[in-house]
Design a protein around this motif. Structure first.
Motif, PDB file in Angstrom:
ATOM      1  N   HIS A   1       0.691  -1.259  -0.044  1.00 17.04           N
ATOM      2  CA  HIS A   1       0.058   0.026  -0.037  1.00 17.04           C
ATOM      3  C   HIS A   1       0.873   1.332   0.047  1.00 17.04           C
ATOM      4  N   VAL A   2       0.592   2.164  -0.918  1.00 20.09           N
ATOM      5  CA  VAL A   2       1.230   3.660  -0.695  1.00 20.09           C
ATOM      6  C   VAL A   2      -0.071   4.623  -0.488  1.00 20.09           C
ATOM      7  N   ILE A   3       0.107   5.240   0.508  1.00 18.38           N
ATOM      8  CA  ILE A   3      -0.932   6.258   0.935  1.00 18.38           C
ATOM      9  C   ILE A   3      -0.379   7.599   0.745  1.00 18.38           C
ATOM     10  N   VAL A   4      -1.228   8.621   0.299  1.00 17.92           N
ATOM     11  CA  VAL A   4      -0.790   9.715   0.115  1.00 17.92           C
ATOM     12  C   VAL A   4      -1.692  10.476   1.133  1.00 17.92           C
ATOM     13  N   CYS A   5      -1.300  11.163   2.280  1.00 17.86           N
ATOM     14  CA  CYS A   5      -2.016  11.721   3.530  1.00 17.86           C
ATOM     15  C   CYS A   5      -1.940  13.179   3.542  1.00 17.86           C
ATOM     16  N   GLY A   6      -2.933  13.942   3.194  1.00 18.85           N
ATOM     17  CA  GLY A   6      -2.940  15.575   3.141  1.00 18.85           C
ATOM     18  C   GLY A   6      -3.625  15.861   4.561  1.00 18.85           C
ATOM     19  N   HIS A   7      -3.796  16.881   4.673  1.00 25.32           N
ATOM     20  CA  HIS A   7      -4.616  17.433   5.923  1.00 25.32           C
ATOM     21  C   HIS A   7      -5.291  18.776   5.589  1.00 25.32           C
ATOM     22  N   TYR A   8      -6.395  18.689   6.344  1.00 26.19           N
ATOM     23  CA  TYR A   8      -7.269  20.100   5.957  1.00 26.19           C
ATOM     24  C   TYR A   8      -6.399  21.273   6.838  1.00 26.19           C
ATOM     25  N   GLY A   9      -6.449  22.481   6.269  1.00 33.03           N
ATOM     26  CA  GLY A   9      -5.704  23.554   6.698  1.00 33.03           C
ATOM     27  C   GLY A   9      -4.123  23.422   6.410  1.00 33.03           C
ATOM     28  N   CYS A  10      -3.956  22.759   5.386  1.00 40.21           N
ATOM     29  CA  CYS A  10      -2.363  22.832   5.074  1.00 40.21           C
ATOM     30  C   CYS A  10      -2.141  24.020   4.429  1.00 40.21           C
ATOM     31  N   GLY A  11      -0.866  24.446   5.230  1.00 45.19           N
ATOM     32  CA  GLY A  11      -0.545  25.911   4.798  1.00 45.19           C
ATOM     33  C   GLY A  11       0.168  25.952   3.634  1.00 45.19           C
TER      34      GLY A  11
ATOM     35  N   ALA B   1       4.211  -6.393 -13.362  1.00 47.59           N
ATOM     36  CA  ALA B   1       4.541  -7.617 -12.598  1.00 47.59           C
ATOM     37  C   ALA B   1       3.448  -8.343 -11.926  1.00 47.59           C
ATOM     38  N   ASN B   2       2.228  -7.827 -12.079  1.00 43.56           N
ATOM     39  CA  ASN B   2       1.097  -8.507 -10.881  1.00 43.56           C
ATOM     40  C   ASN B   2       1.613  -8.205  -9.906  1.00 43.56           C
ATOM     41  N   ARG B   3       2.273  -7.472  -9.350  1.00 43.75           N
ATOM     42  CA  ARG B   3       2.467  -7.203  -7.776  1.00 43.75           C
ATOM     43  C   ARG B   3       1.220  -6.566  -7.280  1.00 43.75           C
ATOM     44  N   GLU B   4       0.786  -7.016  -5.887  1.00 43.91           N
ATOM     45  CA  GLU B   4      -0.292  -6.475  -5.317  1.00 43.91           C
ATOM     46  C   GLU B   4       0.316  -4.947  -4.946  1.00 43.91           C
ATOM     47  N   LEU B   5      -0.265  -3.942  -5.367  1.00 42.91           N
ATOM     48  CA  LEU B   5       0.233  -2.494  -4.809  1.00 42.91           C
ATOM     49  C   LEU B   5      -1.033  -1.542  -4.919  1.00 42.91           C
ATOM     50  N   HIS B   6      -1.419  -1.218  -3.959  1.00 46.76           N
ATOM     51  CA  HIS B   6      -2.822  -0.255  -3.859  1.00 46.76           C
ATOM     52  C   HIS B   6      -2.185   1.194  -3.542  1.00 46.76           C
ATOM     53  N   LEU B   7      -2.893   2.067  -4.165  1.00 44.48           N
ATOM     54  CA  LEU B   7      -2.700   3.479  -4.001  1.00 44.48           C
ATOM     55  C   LEU B   7      -3.792   3.993  -3.281  1.00 44.48           C
ATOM     56  N   HIS B   8      -3.566   4.738  -2.342  1.00 41.91           N
ATOM     57  CA  HIS B   8      -4.580   5.455  -1.605  1.00 41.91           C
ATOM     58  C   HIS B   8      -4.387   6.784  -1.323  1.00 41.91           C
ATOM     59  N   GLY B   9      -5.673   7.653  -1.260  1.00 40.19           N
ATOM     60  CA  GLY B   9      -5.593   9.091  -0.756  1.00 40.19           C
ATOM     61  C   GLY B   9      -6.336   9.426   0.407  1.00 40.19           C
ATOM     62  N   ILE B  10      -5.847   9.791   1.197  1.00 38.76           N
ATOM     63  CA  ILE B  10      -6.715  10.061   2.802  1.00 38.76           C
ATOM     64  C   ILE B  10      -6.442  11.655   3.176  1.00 38.76           C
ATOM     65  N   VAL B  11      -7.268  12.122   3.969  1.00 42.32           N
ATOM     66  CA  VAL B  11      -7.072  13.435   4.603  1.00 42.32           C
ATOM     67  C   VAL B  11      -7.248  13.390   5.924  1.00 42.32           C
ATOM     68  N   TYR B  12      -6.308  14.010   6.616  1.00 41.93           N
ATOM     69  CA  TYR B  12      -6.470  14.019   7.915  1.00 41.93           C
ATOM     70  C   TYR B  12      -6.943  15.572   8.416  1.00 41.93           C
ATOM     71  N   ASP B  13      -8.016  15.361   9.450  1.00 41.94           N
ATOM     72  CA  ASP B  13      -8.501  16.800   9.857  1.00 41.94           C
ATOM     73  C   ASP B  13      -7.950  17.098  11.218  1.00 41.94           C
ATOM     74  N   VAL B  14      -6.977  18.217  11.104  1.00 41.21           N
ATOM     75  CA  VAL B  14      -6.459  18.523  12.275  1.00 41.21           C
ATOM     76  C   VAL B  14      -7.261  18.992  13.487  1.00 41.21           C
ATOM     77  N   ALA B  15      -8.596  19.394  12.992  1.00 39.78           N
ATOM     78  CA  ALA B  15      -9.294  19.987  14.093  1.00 39.78           C
ATOM     79  C   ALA B  15     -10.282  18.572  14.763  1.00 39.78           C
ATOM     80  N   ASN B  16     -10.288  17.553  14.488  1.00 43.89           N
ATOM     81  CA  ASN B  16     -10.600  16.357  15.347  1.00 43.89           C
ATOM     82  C   ASN B  16      -9.822  15.071  15.376  1.00 43.89           C
TER      83      ASN B  16
END
Ligand code: CO
Length: 214
Positions: free
Chosen positions: A93-103, A172-187
């Motif tokens: 798994h590769v996760i890109v994690c952003g966050h609300y309020g990102c300067g 190469a038929n490797r199991e590789l999932h890409l995900h996007g998630i966002v973190y809320d600094v407020a909660n």
């Protein structure tokens, strides 16, 4: 001297003691090597510590952080981390994690000069230009910035899928999932953007690479 510096050593002593108390072999096991199943690409923001917000332990997440969690295809640092994670550690798994309020994202939407960082953040202006009609249609400034932050994460996930590193793994038929998630600094809550990409079919044909089968 500000005693925050001394405090990290005191904190460290307590942390070592508590880990040893929970599991006397905790550190010994970590010396055998690492096999983390996840690569995390997050923002450098001090409020978004990868292990802490995901409840994971040392050894579970391979981490790369930069300002505004960017996947810039000429960034040798990011490419080296991605290649090592995918081909040597064999993360699934590769996760890109952003966050609300990102300067970083907020600065990119502004016209003020900040410094060298403006060159880095210009990639976010490109993301905005791609999605200008959707973003400009949102009147509320808070909702507008939240949506822009989500779209930026989505584009960084797409940029991951454009790399030869990721496309060769899929080829190469490797199991590789890409995900996007966002973190809320407020909660403290993580939102899954439900991208879960595991092939290159979502990409414009020009980005789909022929795979060398060795
Ligand atoms: Co940020």
């Amino acid at each position: 001297m500000n005693n925050i510096y001394q405090k990290i050593f005191e904190n460290n002593k307590r942390w070592v003691a508590s880990k040893n108390e929970q599991d006397p072999d905790f550190f010994k096991k970590l010396t055998y090597g690492q096999k983390p199943p996840i690569l995390w690409i997050g923002c450098s923001d001090s409020r978004v510590p990868a292990n802490e917000i995901t409840g994971t332990e040392p050894g579970e997440i391979f981490v790369h952080r930069n300002i505004a969690n960017m996947v810039v295809h000429t960034d040798m640092n990011m490419l080296s981390v991605l290649d090592y994670a995918v081909n040597i550690l064999e993360v699934s798994h590769v996760i890109v994690c952003g966050h609300y309020g990102c300067g970083g994202v907020l600065a990119a939407l502004d016209n003020k000069q900040v410094g060298i960082i403006d060159n880095w953040l210009r990639h976010i202006k490109d993301v905005y230009r791609l999605h200008k009609s959707e973003i400009d249609a949102i009147q509320d400034p808070e909702l507008k910035s939240r949506r822009m932050i989500e779209i930026n994460v989505q584009e960084q996930v797409f940029d991951l899928s454009k790399t030869s590193i990721v496309q060769n793994a899929w080829g190469a038929n490797r199991e590789l999932h890409l995900h996007g998630i966002v973190y809320d600094v407020a909660n403290g809550v993580l939102k899954d953007l439900q991208l879960n990409i595991s092939n290159n079919q979502h990409l414009d044909n020009v980005y789909q690479l022929d795979i060398d089968h060795i």
